[in-house]
Motif scaffolding. Structure first.
Motif, PDB file in Angstrom:
ATOM      1  N   LYS A  74     -36.758  30.286   0.708  1.00 33.47           N
ATOM      2  CA  LYS A  74     -36.460  31.280  -0.123  1.00 33.47           C
ATOM      3  C   LYS A  74     -37.194  32.366  -0.655  1.00 33.47           C
ATOM      4  N   ASN A  75     -38.299  32.289   0.045  1.00 33.63           N
ATOM      5  CA  ASN A  75     -39.247  33.518  -0.200  1.00 33.63           C
ATOM      6  C   ASN A  75     -39.678  33.558  -1.478  1.00 33.63           C
ATOM      7  N   THR A  76     -40.098  32.211  -1.995  1.00 34.27           N
ATOM      8  CA  THR A  76     -40.721  32.251  -3.580  1.00 34.27           C
ATOM      9  C   THR A  76     -41.790  31.447  -3.517  1.00 34.27           C
ATOM     10  N   MET A  77     -42.272  31.746  -4.964  1.00 32.89           N
ATOM     11  CA  MET A  77     -43.655  30.928  -5.076  1.00 32.89           C
ATOM     12  C   MET A  77     -43.453  30.765  -6.771  1.00 32.89           C
ATOM     13  N   SER A  78     -43.966  29.649  -6.941  1.00 34.17           N
ATOM     14  CA  SER A  78     -44.063  29.147  -8.495  1.00 34.17           C
ATOM     15  C   SER A  78     -45.414  28.900  -8.716  1.00 34.17           C
ATOM     16  N   LEU A  79     -45.683  29.099  -9.981  1.00 33.30           N
ATOM     17  CA  LEU A  79     -46.822  28.443 -10.616  1.00 33.30           C
ATOM     18  C   LEU A  79     -46.568  27.591 -11.995  1.00 33.30           C
ATOM     19  N   GLN A  80     -46.912  26.352 -11.923  1.00 35.88           N
ATOM     20  CA  GLN A  80     -46.740  25.708 -13.086  1.00 35.88           C
ATOM     21  C   GLN A  80     -48.196  25.565 -14.040  1.00 35.88           C
ATOM     22  N   MET A  81     -48.287  25.911 -14.997  1.00 38.97           N
ATOM     23  CA  MET A  81     -49.451  26.133 -15.708  1.00 38.97           C
ATOM     24  C   MET A  81     -49.465  25.071 -17.018  1.00 38.97           C
ATOM     25  N   ASN A  82     -50.138  24.105 -16.939  1.00 45.14           N
ATOM     26  CA  ASN A  82     -50.091  22.994 -18.056  1.00 45.14           C
ATOM     27  C   ASN A  82     -51.240  23.102 -18.767  1.00 45.14           C
ATOM     28  N   SER A  83     -51.540  22.737 -19.928  1.00 41.80           N
ATOM     29  CA  SER A  83     -52.672  22.565 -20.851  1.00 41.80           C
ATOM     30  C   SER A  83     -53.266  24.090 -21.013  1.00 41.80           C
ATOM     31  N   LEU A  84     -52.289  24.735 -21.441  1.00 42.39           N
ATOM     32  CA  LEU A  84     -52.754  26.471 -21.509  1.00 42.39           C
ATOM     33  C   LEU A  84     -53.948  26.364 -22.554  1.00 42.39           C
ATOM     34  N   LYS A  85     -54.627  27.454 -22.392  1.00 36.40           N
ATOM     35  CA  LYS A  85     -55.700  27.682 -23.340  1.00 36.40           C
ATOM     36  C   LYS A  85     -55.742  29.318 -23.614  1.00 36.40           C
ATOM     37  N   PRO A  86     -56.255  29.428 -24.738  1.00 42.30           N
ATOM     38  CA  PRO A  86     -56.323  31.081 -25.310  1.00 42.30           C
ATOM     39  C   PRO A  86     -56.924  31.848 -24.042  1.00 42.30           C
ATOM     40  N   GLU A  87     -57.910  31.389 -23.421  1.00 41.73           N
ATOM     41  CA  GLU A  87     -58.570  32.173 -22.255  1.00 41.73           C
ATOM     42  C   GLU A  87     -57.600  32.381 -20.992  1.00 41.73           C
ATOM     43  N   ASP A  88     -56.581  31.758 -21.138  1.00 38.46           N
ATOM     44  CA  ASP A  88     -55.561  32.063 -20.025  1.00 38.46           C
ATOM     45  C   ASP A  88     -54.581  33.141 -20.192  1.00 38.46           C
ATOM     46  N   THR A  89     -54.695  33.761 -21.598  1.00 40.57           N
ATOM     47  CA  THR A  89     -54.002  34.880 -21.665  1.00 40.57           C
ATOM     48  C   THR A  89     -54.094  35.963 -20.804  1.00 40.57           C
ATOM     49  N   ALA A  90     -53.168  36.611 -20.210  1.00 36.14           N
ATOM     50  CA  ALA A  90     -53.472  37.694 -19.263  1.00 36.14           C
ATOM     51  C   ALA A  90     -52.176  38.271 -18.723  1.00 36.14           C
ATOM     52  N   VAL A  91     -52.092  39.348 -18.049  1.00 38.71           N
ATOM     53  CA  VAL A  91     -50.830  39.720 -17.096  1.00 38.71           C
ATOM     54  C   VAL A  91     -51.223  38.740 -15.914  1.00 38.71           C
ATOM     55  N   TYR A  92     -50.234  38.265 -15.469  1.00 37.93           N
ATOM     56  CA  TYR A  92     -50.263  37.738 -14.068  1.00 37.93           C
ATOM     57  C   TYR A  92     -49.328  38.311 -13.181  1.00 37.93           C
ATOM     58  N   TYR A  93     -49.944  38.501 -11.811  1.00 39.11           N
ATOM     59  CA  TYR A  93     -49.375  39.357 -10.909  1.00 39.11           C
ATOM     60  C   TYR A  93     -49.261  38.287  -9.527  1.00 39.11           C
ATOM     61  N   CYS A  94     -48.097  38.455  -8.930  1.00 38.08           N
ATOM     62  CA  CYS A  94     -48.051  37.676  -7.740  1.00 38.08           C
ATOM     63  C   CYS A  94     -48.256  38.661  -6.641  1.00 38.08           C
ATOM     64  N   ASN A  95     -48.657  38.005  -5.453  1.00 41.97           N
ATOM     65  CA  ASN A  95     -49.063  38.735  -4.143  1.00 41.97           C
ATOM     66  C   ASN A  95     -48.509  38.047  -3.071  1.00 41.97           C
ATOM     67  N   ALA A  96     -48.182  38.810  -1.983  1.00 40.98           N
ATOM     68  CA  ALA A  96     -47.848  38.217  -0.658  1.00 40.98           C
ATOM     69  C   ALA A  96     -48.204  39.201   0.307  1.00 40.98           C
ATOM     70  N   ALA A  97     -48.673  38.531   1.481  1.00 38.33           N
ATOM     71  CA  ALA A  97     -48.940  39.106   2.785  1.00 38.33           C
ATOM     72  C   ALA A  97     -47.744  38.883   3.712  1.00 38.33           C
ATOM     73  N   VAL A  98     -46.949  39.980   3.542  1.00 41.19           N
ATOM     74  CA  VAL A  98     -45.707  40.035   4.374  1.00 41.19           C
ATOM     75  C   VAL A  98     -45.854  40.623   5.800  1.00 41.19           C
ATOM     76  N   ARG A  99     -45.091  39.712   6.827  1.00 43.87           N
ATOM     77  CA  ARG A  99     -45.018  40.296   8.154  1.00 43.87           C
ATOM     78  C   ARG A  99     -43.773  40.867   8.132  1.00 43.87           C
ATOM     79  N   VAL A 100     -43.692  42.207   8.112  1.00 39.20           N
ATOM     80  CA  VAL A 100     -42.336  43.065   8.162  1.00 39.20           C
ATOM     81  C   VAL A 100     -41.540  42.842   9.507  1.00 39.20           C
ATOM     82  N   LYS A 101     -40.466  43.055   9.697  1.00 39.34           N
ATOM     83  CA  LYS A 101     -39.681  42.987  10.713  1.00 39.34           C
ATOM     84  C   LYS A 101     -40.317  43.784  12.067  1.00 39.34           C
TER      85      LYS A 101
END
Length: 119
Positions: A74-101
């Protein structure tokens, strides 16, 4: 190719959130994928990466609390975040190295999703 990140929000310390990233477009295959984050006034930092065969790597600060996974079909990625802390506050970005056609590999970034953890 577009990467769409979703799932951020506001949560209390100790809570959980899940992020998702979906890649779409001119994709032949995806090599490594990753999550990065950037807090105000700080540089963007690696959170977790996952290879196409499922090998993972985590920042020391999130080991044991965050889990990265992906669905290659499905070309998807997930991140399950548990026990979150205030220092985890941020903008989260996903990144992928894609082999194009056409055969070459390009690194793409998603637009970012805000995660705020209140104390």
């Amino acid at each position: 190719v577009q990467l769409q990140a979703s799932g951020g929000g506001l949560v209390q310390a100790g809570g959980s959130l899940g992020l998702a990233c979906t890649a779409s477009g001119n994709i032949f295959s995806i090599n490594a994928m990753g999550w990065y984050r950037q807090a105000p006034g700080k540089q963007r930092e690696l959170v977790a990466t996952i290879t196409s065969d499922g090998r993972t790597n985590y920042a020391d600060s999130v080991k044991g609390r965050f889990t990265v996974s992906r669905d290659n079909a499905k070309n998807t990625m997930s991140l399950q975040m548990n026990s979150l802390k205030p220092e985890d506050t941020a903008v989260y970005y996903c990144n992928a190295a894609v082999r194009v056609k056409a055969g070459y590999i390009i690194t793409y970034w998603g637009q970012g999703t805000q995660v705020t953890v209140s104390s």
